[in-house]
Motif scaffolding. Sequence first.
Motif, PDB file in Angstrom:
ATOM      1  N   VAL A 158       0.763  -1.118   0.007  1.00  0.00           N
ATOM      2  CA  VAL A 158       0.003  -0.159   0.051  1.00  0.00           C
ATOM      3  C   VAL A 158       0.747   1.345  -0.032  1.00  0.00           C
ATOM      4  N   LEU A 159       0.686   2.027  -0.888  1.00  0.00           N
ATOM      5  CA  LEU A 159       1.598   3.359  -1.097  1.00  0.00           C
ATOM      6  C   LEU A 159       0.973   4.260   0.017  1.00  0.00           C
ATOM      7  N   ARG A 185      10.659  -5.379   4.756  1.00  0.00           N
ATOM      8  CA  ARG A 185      10.634  -4.041   5.470  1.00  0.00           C
ATOM      9  C   ARG A 185       9.850  -3.757   6.435  1.00  0.00           C
ATOM     10  N   GLU A 186      10.312  -3.430   7.681  1.00  0.00           N
ATOM     11  CA  GLU A 186       9.737  -3.292   8.774  1.00  0.00           C
ATOM     12  C   GLU A 186       8.692  -2.225   8.663  1.00  0.00           C
ATOM     13  N   GLY A 187       7.562  -2.328   8.977  1.00  0.00           N
ATOM     14  CA  GLY A 187       6.272  -1.371   9.344  1.00  0.00           C
ATOM     15  C   GLY A 187       5.923  -1.243   7.882  1.00  0.00           C
ATOM     16  N   ARG A 188       6.003  -2.111   6.907  1.00  0.00           N
ATOM     17  CA  ARG A 188       5.324  -2.055   5.652  1.00  0.00           C
ATOM     18  C   ARG A 188       3.920  -2.271   5.528  1.00  0.00           C
ATOM     19  N   MET A 189       3.152  -1.383   4.821  1.00  0.00           N
ATOM     20  CA  MET A 189       1.601  -1.898   5.191  1.00  0.00           C
ATOM     21  C   MET A 189       1.236  -2.463   3.888  1.00  0.00           C
ATOM     22  N   TYR A 190       0.250  -3.581   3.911  1.00  0.00           N
ATOM     23  CA  TYR A 190       0.123  -4.517   2.885  1.00  0.00           C
ATOM     24  C   TYR A 190      -1.660  -4.672   2.775  1.00  0.00           C
ATOM     25  N   GLU A 191      -2.060  -4.871   1.572  1.00  0.00           N
ATOM     26  CA  GLU A 191      -3.616  -5.198   1.386  1.00  0.00           C
ATOM     27  C   GLU A 191      -3.761  -6.516   0.804  1.00  0.00           C
ATOM     28  N   THR A 192      -4.456  -7.384   1.359  1.00  0.00           N
ATOM     29  CA  THR A 192      -4.627  -8.661   1.018  1.00  0.00           C
ATOM     30  C   THR A 192      -5.460  -8.755  -0.267  1.00  0.00           C
ATOM     31  N   SER A 193      -5.014  -9.580  -1.337  1.00  0.00           N
ATOM     32  CA  SER A 193      -5.658  -9.751  -2.554  1.00  0.00           C
ATOM     33  C   SER A 193      -6.658 -11.225  -2.352  1.00  0.00           C
ATOM     34  N   TYR A 211      -6.030  -5.472   5.743  1.00  0.00           N
ATOM     35  CA  TYR A 211      -4.897  -4.767   5.837  1.00  0.00           C
ATOM     36  C   TYR A 211      -4.067  -5.222   7.087  1.00  0.00           C
ATOM     37  N   LEU A 212      -2.770  -5.273   6.695  1.00  0.00           N
ATOM     38  CA  LEU A 212      -1.834  -5.612   7.868  1.00  0.00           C
ATOM     39  C   LEU A 212      -0.438  -4.946   7.610  1.00  0.00           C
ATOM     40  N   ARG A 213       0.285  -4.694   8.770  1.00  0.00           N
ATOM     41  CA  ARG A 213       1.394  -3.935   8.955  1.00  0.00           C
ATOM     42  C   ARG A 213       2.464  -4.746   9.421  1.00  0.00           C
TER      43      ARG A 213
END
Length: 522
Positions: A418-419, A465-473, A480-482
Motif C-alpha cells: 500500500v502506497l 521491510r519493517e512497518g510496511r503496510m499491505y492489502e490482501t488480494s 490490511y496488515l502492517r
Amino acid sequence: MLELLDWNKKRGDGASDAPAEPGVSSDAATALAELAGRLESEAAAEPRARNEALARLQDAGEPHVAALLARCLEGPGGAGGSLAAREATWKSLADYQTRLTRVACTAAGAYLTAQAAARALGALRLLAKIYLVHYESVPGRVWRVAYALHAAAEKARCAGAPVHARADRRAVTTVEQELLRLLMLRISAPDMMPPAQIELTDRVVEQLGPEFTLRLPGVADNPFCFEPESEFPPRRAKGRDPSATARYFGPGVAYDSLERIVRRAQGNFREFGKDLEPRTQLGGLHHLLAFWKADSPYAPPAHSPATGTLEVVHDFRAVWQYLSRSGASGLSLTEYTAPSPPETWTLGGVGGGELGAEVPFESRTWVRCGCVVGYARDGGDAREIGLVRRMHAKSDGSLHADIAVLNAAPRAVALREVLEKGEDSVFTNASSRQFGSSHVNAVILADGTDGRQPANLLLPADHWREGRMYETSGDTPPRYLRTLKAVRHGEDFVRATFAWIERHDPSVPVAVPTSSLPLEPG
C-alpha cells in the motif's frame, strides 16, 4: 600418545600474508595435493626444524584451503555446479587437512613449544570446521588430541604464553585461546546452521577468542565443560551430573561484545566479511546469542518411529506456488519459471512438532539447515510448510534431517504494498490494484486469532521491510496488515510478526501492538 595418533582413514588417499611456497601451483586443489606430498618429507626432519617447516607449509596452504572451502559454502550451483564436484572439493579439503593436522600434532607432541601447540590446535579447528560444514560429526580423536595438547602445554607452563601462530604476524594467540576457539565452535550448535553461518561462527570465535574463559580444575561456574581424558566433544553443563574431572569454560565477556556488535548492526551489515550476506551474518549472530547462554533454546524432542514418504519442494518461491497450488507466481508481473518437481524423502520419525526424514542423495545439492520446505505426507492432498532445523550425516553416508513443522495449514496469499503518504511511485494504489503491480507472495503461518502465538508470516527476503503496510488480494472486503519485527532471516525469506489494522487515511499514524514472538536462532 600424540605420535601414535590414528586418524580416520576412510577418507582415502582468501587472502593470506604468507609468502607463496616455491614450486606450488596456483590452482587450489593442485596446490594442496603438492603441499600434502611435502608434509611426509618434512616429518623426518630434526624436531625443531620440522616444526618450522610445517609452520611454513601450513601458512602456504591456508589461502588454498580458504578458496576450496568457499566453494563448499556456496548454494546450488557452487563448487562447479554439480553435487559430484562439490563432494570432490570437500574430500580434497578433508584429505589435505587430515594429513596436515596429523603431522602437525605429532610434531608438536614430540617437540612441544607454545607456538607448535597453538598451530596444531588451529589445524584441529580447521579440520573440525571442514567436518561441520558437511554436517558430519567431528572424529573423537580430534577432541582427544586437542585436550592432550592443551594439558601438555599447561604442564609445561606455556599454555598462556603469547605466540605468533598464523601467517599474519600481527596476530597473537595462546594455546588456551586456540583450545577455547575450537570448543566454542563446536558448542554453538553447528548442526542447526547453514554452512555459511558455520563459517561466520568460526570468524566470530577467531575475533572474540581472547575474551573466552577457561576455569581451573574444580571451578564449575561456566555454562559448558569438557572431559580432558576423553574423546567426547564439549557439552552444556546445565542439567548434567557434575564431574570431578571436567574443565568448565564459556564465552565470558565475549557475550557482551557479541551483544554490542548485534546492537550496532544495521543496513548493509558486513562486520565479518564482505563475502557473507548481511542476513546470513545477522541470523548467525542471533543464533550465537541464543546458544551461548547457559539455558539451551532448543532441546531435541523424542521422535516416535514412523514410516511413509514426504513429497518435498524447496525455495520460498516454489514453496509458495506449491502451497497455493498455483502454476504461476500469483499476480506478479515477473516472468514465470516452472519449479522443479517435488522430491521424495523417506519419513523416519515424528514427535515434538518435528518430522525426521532421510535425505536422498540428489537433494544434497540444496538442502541445508534453515531451508523452508513445503511437503505432503504419503502423496496426500494436505500441504504443509516446515523448516529444516537440524542435519546430520551418518557413518553409512546417509543424511538425516529434522524438519520443524511451521504450520499444518498455511495460507499462501498475495499481498499488495500500500502506497502511503509521502511515498513516490509510478503507480497509484488504484492502478497497482488494477494491473497487479507491487504484489508480494507471502505465507501466513498464524493470523493471531487462536491466542497461541502472535500473527506471523513468511515474506521473500528481498521484499522485507519493517512497518510496511499491505492489502490482501482475494479478500472481500480487503484486509490490511502492517509488518512488525523480523524473527528469522533465511536465505530467501524472512519470518516476521504482523498486525491486522483498519484502513485509515495514510496521513494518520496507525497504532499497532508490539511483537511477542521471540527472535529465532539462525
